[in-house]
Design a protein around this motif. Structure first.
Motif, PDB file in Angstrom:
ATOM      1  N   SER A 253       0.833  -1.211   0.000  1.00  0.00           N
ATOM      2  CA  SER A 253       0.000   0.000   0.000  1.00  0.00           C
ATOM      3  C   SER A 253       0.864   1.256   0.000  1.00  0.00           C
ATOM      4  O   SER A 253       0.569   2.225  -0.705  1.00  0.00           O
ATOM      5  N   LYS A 254       1.930   1.225   0.780  1.00  0.00           N
ATOM      6  CA  LYS A 254       2.850   2.366   0.835  1.00  0.00           C
ATOM      7  C   LYS A 254       3.488   2.601  -0.533  1.00  0.00           C
ATOM      8  O   LYS A 254       3.535   3.737  -1.012  1.00  0.00           O
ATOM      9  N   GLN A 255       3.954   1.530  -1.161  1.00  0.00           N
ATOM     10  CA  GLN A 255       4.573   1.663  -2.472  1.00  0.00           C
ATOM     11  C   GLN A 255       3.571   2.133  -3.520  1.00  0.00           C
ATOM     12  O   GLN A 255       3.895   2.934  -4.391  1.00  0.00           O
ATOM     13  N   GLN A 256       2.341   1.655  -3.417  1.00  0.00           N
ATOM     14  CA  GLN A 256       1.313   2.080  -4.346  1.00  0.00           C
ATOM     15  C   GLN A 256       0.999   3.565  -4.145  1.00  0.00           C
ATOM     16  O   GLN A 256       0.843   4.309  -5.120  1.00  0.00           O
ATOM     17  N   ALA A 257       0.921   4.005  -2.893  1.00  0.00           N
ATOM     18  CA  ALA A 257       0.656   5.412  -2.610  1.00  0.00           C
ATOM     19  C   ALA A 257       1.788   6.295  -3.134  1.00  0.00           C
ATOM     20  O   ALA A 257       1.542   7.376  -3.682  1.00  0.00           O
ATOM     21  N   GLU A 258       3.031   5.828  -2.976  1.00  0.00           N
ATOM     22  CA  GLU A 258       4.172   6.588  -3.489  1.00  0.00           C
ATOM     23  C   GLU A 258       4.120   6.685  -5.008  1.00  0.00           C
ATOM     24  O   GLU A 258       4.404   7.739  -5.576  1.00  0.00           O
ATOM     25  N   ALA A 259       3.742   5.596  -5.665  1.00  0.00           N
ATOM     26  CA  ALA A 259       3.640   5.606  -7.129  1.00  0.00           C
ATOM     27  C   ALA A 259       2.527   6.545  -7.587  1.00  0.00           C
ATOM     28  O   ALA A 259       2.690   7.295  -8.567  1.00  0.00           O
ATOM     29  N   GLU A 260       1.406   6.531  -6.875  1.00  0.00           N
ATOM     30  CA  GLU A 260       0.304   7.426  -7.218  1.00  0.00           C
ATOM     31  C   GLU A 260       0.692   8.879  -6.980  1.00  0.00           C
ATOM     32  O   GLU A 260       0.345   9.759  -7.778  1.00  0.00           O
TER      33      GLU A 260
ATOM     34  N   LYS B   4       2.221  14.056  -9.278  1.00  0.00           N
ATOM     35  CA  LYS B   4       3.232  15.104  -9.430  1.00  0.00           C
ATOM     36  C   LYS B   4       3.534  15.313 -10.916  1.00  0.00           C
ATOM     37  O   LYS B   4       3.643  16.448 -11.382  1.00  0.00           O
ATOM     38  N   GLU B   5       3.650  14.215 -11.638  1.00  0.00           N
ATOM     39  CA  GLU B   5       3.885  14.264 -13.083  1.00  0.00           C
ATOM     40  C   GLU B   5       2.722  14.960 -13.788  1.00  0.00           C
ATOM     41  O   GLU B   5       2.926  15.803 -14.672  1.00  0.00           O
ATOM     42  N   LEU B   6       1.498  14.622 -13.404  1.00  0.00           N
ATOM     43  CA  LEU B   6       0.311  15.239 -14.001  1.00  0.00           C
ATOM     44  C   LEU B   6       0.309  16.739 -13.744  1.00  0.00           C
ATOM     45  O   LEU B   6       0.029  17.533 -14.647  1.00  0.00           O
ATOM     46  N   MET B   7       0.613  17.154 -12.520  1.00  0.00           N
ATOM     47  CA  MET B   7       0.608  18.577 -12.192  1.00  0.00           C
ATOM     48  C   MET B   7       1.648  19.338 -13.012  1.00  0.00           C
ATOM     49  O   MET B   7       1.396  20.462 -13.461  1.00  0.00           O
ATOM     50  N   LYS B   8       2.796  18.732 -13.220  1.00  0.00           N
ATOM     51  CA  LYS B   8       3.818  19.371 -14.053  1.00  0.00           C
ATOM     52  C   LYS B   8       3.329  19.493 -15.492  1.00  0.00           C
ATOM     53  O   LYS B   8       3.527  20.530 -16.142  1.00  0.00           O
ATOM     54  N   CYS B   9       2.697  18.453 -15.996  1.00  0.00           N
ATOM     55  CA  CYS B   9       2.180  18.491 -17.363  1.00  0.00           C
ATOM     56  C   CYS B   9       1.088  19.552 -17.506  1.00  0.00           C
ATOM     57  O   CYS B   9       1.036  20.262 -18.525  1.00  0.00           O
ATOM     58  N   LEU B  10       0.235  19.679 -16.510  1.00  0.00           N
ATOM     59  CA  LEU B  10      -0.809  20.713 -16.547  1.00  0.00           C
ATOM     60  C   LEU B  10      -0.189  22.114 -16.520  1.00  0.00           C
ATOM     61  O   LEU B  10      -0.671  23.024 -17.205  1.00  0.00           O
ATOM     62  N   GLU B  11       0.870  22.282 -15.753  1.00  0.00           N
ATOM     63  CA  GLU B  11       1.548  23.575 -15.703  1.00  0.00           C
ATOM     64  C   GLU B  11       2.199  23.885 -17.049  1.00  0.00           C
ATOM     65  O   GLU B  11       2.136  25.031 -17.528  1.00  0.00           O
ATOM     66  N   ILE B  12       2.807  22.899 -17.673  1.00  0.00           N
ATOM     67  CA  ILE B  12       3.396  23.096 -19.007  1.00  0.00           C
ATOM     68  C   ILE B  12       2.289  23.443 -20.004  1.00  0.00           C
ATOM     69  O   ILE B  12       2.445  24.350 -20.830  1.00  0.00           O
ATOM     70  N   PHE B  13       1.170  22.745 -19.911  1.00  0.00           N
ATOM     71  CA  PHE B  13       0.022  23.031 -20.773  1.00  0.00           C
ATOM     72  C   PHE B  13      -0.382  24.494 -20.616  1.00  0.00           C
ATOM     73  O   PHE B  13      -0.574  25.217 -21.599  1.00  0.00           O
ATOM     74  N   ARG B  14      -0.507  24.947 -19.371  1.00  0.00           N
ATOM     75  CA  ARG B  14      -0.920  26.328 -19.098  1.00  0.00           C
ATOM     76  C   ARG B  14       0.080  27.314 -19.683  1.00  0.00           C
ATOM     77  O   ARG B  14      -0.295  28.305 -20.321  1.00  0.00           O
TER      78      ARG B  14
ATOM     79  N   SER C  10      12.997  24.499 -17.184  1.00  0.00           N
ATOM     80  CA  SER C  10      12.349  23.198 -17.193  1.00  0.00           C
ATOM     81  C   SER C  10      11.836  22.821 -15.801  1.00  0.00           C
ATOM     82  O   SER C  10      12.493  23.072 -14.792  1.00  0.00           O
ATOM     83  N   LEU C  11      10.670  22.241 -15.760  1.00  0.00           N
ATOM     84  CA  LEU C  11      10.127  21.747 -14.488  1.00  0.00           C
ATOM     85  C   LEU C  11      10.822  20.467 -14.042  1.00  0.00           C
ATOM     86  O   LEU C  11      10.766  20.095 -12.883  1.00  0.00           O
ATOM     87  N   TRP C  12      11.442  19.779 -14.971  1.00  0.00           N
ATOM     88  CA  TRP C  12      12.132  18.533 -14.640  1.00  0.00           C
ATOM     89  C   TRP C  12      13.634  18.738 -14.434  1.00  0.00           C
ATOM     90  O   TRP C  12      14.349  17.814 -14.129  1.00  0.00           O
ATOM     91  N   GLU C  13      14.091  19.968 -14.626  1.00  0.00           N
ATOM     92  CA  GLU C  13      15.508  20.264 -14.532  1.00  0.00           C
ATOM     93  C   GLU C  13      16.084  19.966 -13.153  1.00  0.00           C
ATOM     94  O   GLU C  13      17.175  19.430 -13.029  1.00  0.00           O
ATOM     95  N   ASP C  14      15.345  20.298 -12.104  1.00  0.00           N
ATOM     96  CA  ASP C  14      15.851  20.144 -10.740  1.00  0.00           C
ATOM     97  C   ASP C  14      15.843  18.707 -10.247  1.00  0.00           C
ATOM     98  O   ASP C  14      16.436  18.395  -9.216  1.00  0.00           O
ATOM     99  N   GLU C  15      15.171  17.844 -10.976  1.00  0.00           N
ATOM    100  CA  GLU C  15      15.075  16.447 -10.535  1.00  0.00           C
ATOM    101  C   GLU C  15      16.146  15.604 -11.194  1.00  0.00           C
ATOM    102  O   GLU C  15      16.328  15.634 -12.399  1.00  0.00           O
ATOM    103  N   GLU C  16      16.871  14.866 -10.405  1.00  0.00           N
ATOM    104  CA  GLU C  16      17.780  13.878 -10.949  1.00  0.00           C
ATOM    105  C   GLU C  16      17.004  12.578 -11.055  1.00  0.00           C
ATOM    106  O   GLU C  16      16.049  12.347 -10.321  1.00  0.00           O
ATOM    107  N   GLU C  17      17.419  11.757 -11.955  1.00  0.00           N
ATOM    108  CA  GLU C  17      16.779  10.450 -12.075  1.00  0.00           C
ATOM    109  C   GLU C  17      17.143   9.630 -10.850  1.00  0.00           C
ATOM    110  O   GLU C  17      18.244   9.112 -10.750  1.00  0.00           O
ATOM    111  N   LYS C  18      16.233   9.544  -9.922  1.00  0.00           N
ATOM    112  CA  LYS C  18      16.481   8.790  -8.697  1.00  0.00           C
ATOM    113  C   LYS C  18      15.594   7.551  -8.672  1.00  0.00           C
ATOM    114  O   LYS C  18      14.616   7.479  -7.957  1.00  0.00           O
ATOM    115  N   LYS C  19      15.959   6.630  -9.473  1.00  0.00           N
ATOM    116  CA  LYS C  19      15.244   5.361  -9.554  1.00  0.00           C
ATOM    117  C   LYS C  19      15.910   4.374  -8.614  1.00  0.00           C
ATOM    118  O   LYS C  19      16.712   3.563  -9.021  1.00  0.00           O
TER     119      LYS C  19
END
Length: 185
Positions: free
Chosen positions: A77-84, A89-99, A143-152
């Motif tokens: 459940s914790k992992q699912q909540a983190e994924a959601e 967060k991804e959706l909000m960034k896309c909506l901001e780019i759309f705007r 970029s909205l993704w500039e500050d994020e490093e790929e932390k997989k």
């Protein structure tokens, strides 16, 4: 003790108890067939003690399995909540780019690409709306993704977390053998 270790210990104890139970039952059957002079009362007492210990161990193992399942479900459940949360967060960034695009502002190409990958219809609608602001000078954004490093991070699975969780359980006592010896397990 980790859940996986406790489960192994309980399974070993159940194997030993099962072996002893079979030995005692065999002795009782042999006594009935051959008429050998064993102390039937002692054998029956030990058999009852072994069966009681087996049942207690079985109940503890079931309790352990329930604890493991609860930990597994909580971690899943914790992992699912983190994924959601990450998806939101991804959706909000896309909506901001759309705007930003729809307002005629300038966004970095990688942000436009992210929006197009996320939803091409949304991207096309934003580009169409930006035509209304074609003559005006728009803001330029980073970029909205500039500050994020790929932390997989390879986070452990829910099963691994459950198996490696520490538990405190009491192992039921093994009854003393007065009639037979136990196998080396």
């Amino acid at each position: 003790m980790k859940i996986c270790e406790a489960r192994q210990a309980m399974n070993r104890q159940m194997d030993i108890l099962d072996f002893r139970r079979d030995q005692l039952r065999t002795l009782l059957k042999e006594q009935e067939k051959t008429g050998q002079n064993f102390d039937r009362v002692e054998i029956c007492k030990e058999l009852d003690a072994v069966e009681k210990a087996y049942e207690e161990t079985f109940q503890e193992r079931e309790r352990l399995n329930e604890i493991g399942a609860a930990i597994h479900n909580a971690e899943a459940s914790k992992q699912q909540a983190e994924a959601e949360a990450e998806a939101n967060k991804e959706l909000m960034k896309c909506l901001e780019i759309f705007r930003r695009i729809a307002n005629g502002d300038k966004v970095p190409p990688q942000d436009e690409r992210k929006l197009m990958e996320y939803d091409s219809k949304m991207y096309m609608a934003a580009k169409s709306m930006s035509i209304m602001h074609a003559g005006k000078e728009g803001k330029e954004y980073k970029s909205l993704w500039e500050d994020e490093e790929e932390k997989k991070e390879d986070s452990p699975s829910a099963s691994e977390v459950a198996e490696n969780s520490e538990v405190t359980l009491s192992m039921p006592e093994m009854p003393e053998s007065t009639v037979t010896s136990t196998p080396d397990v």
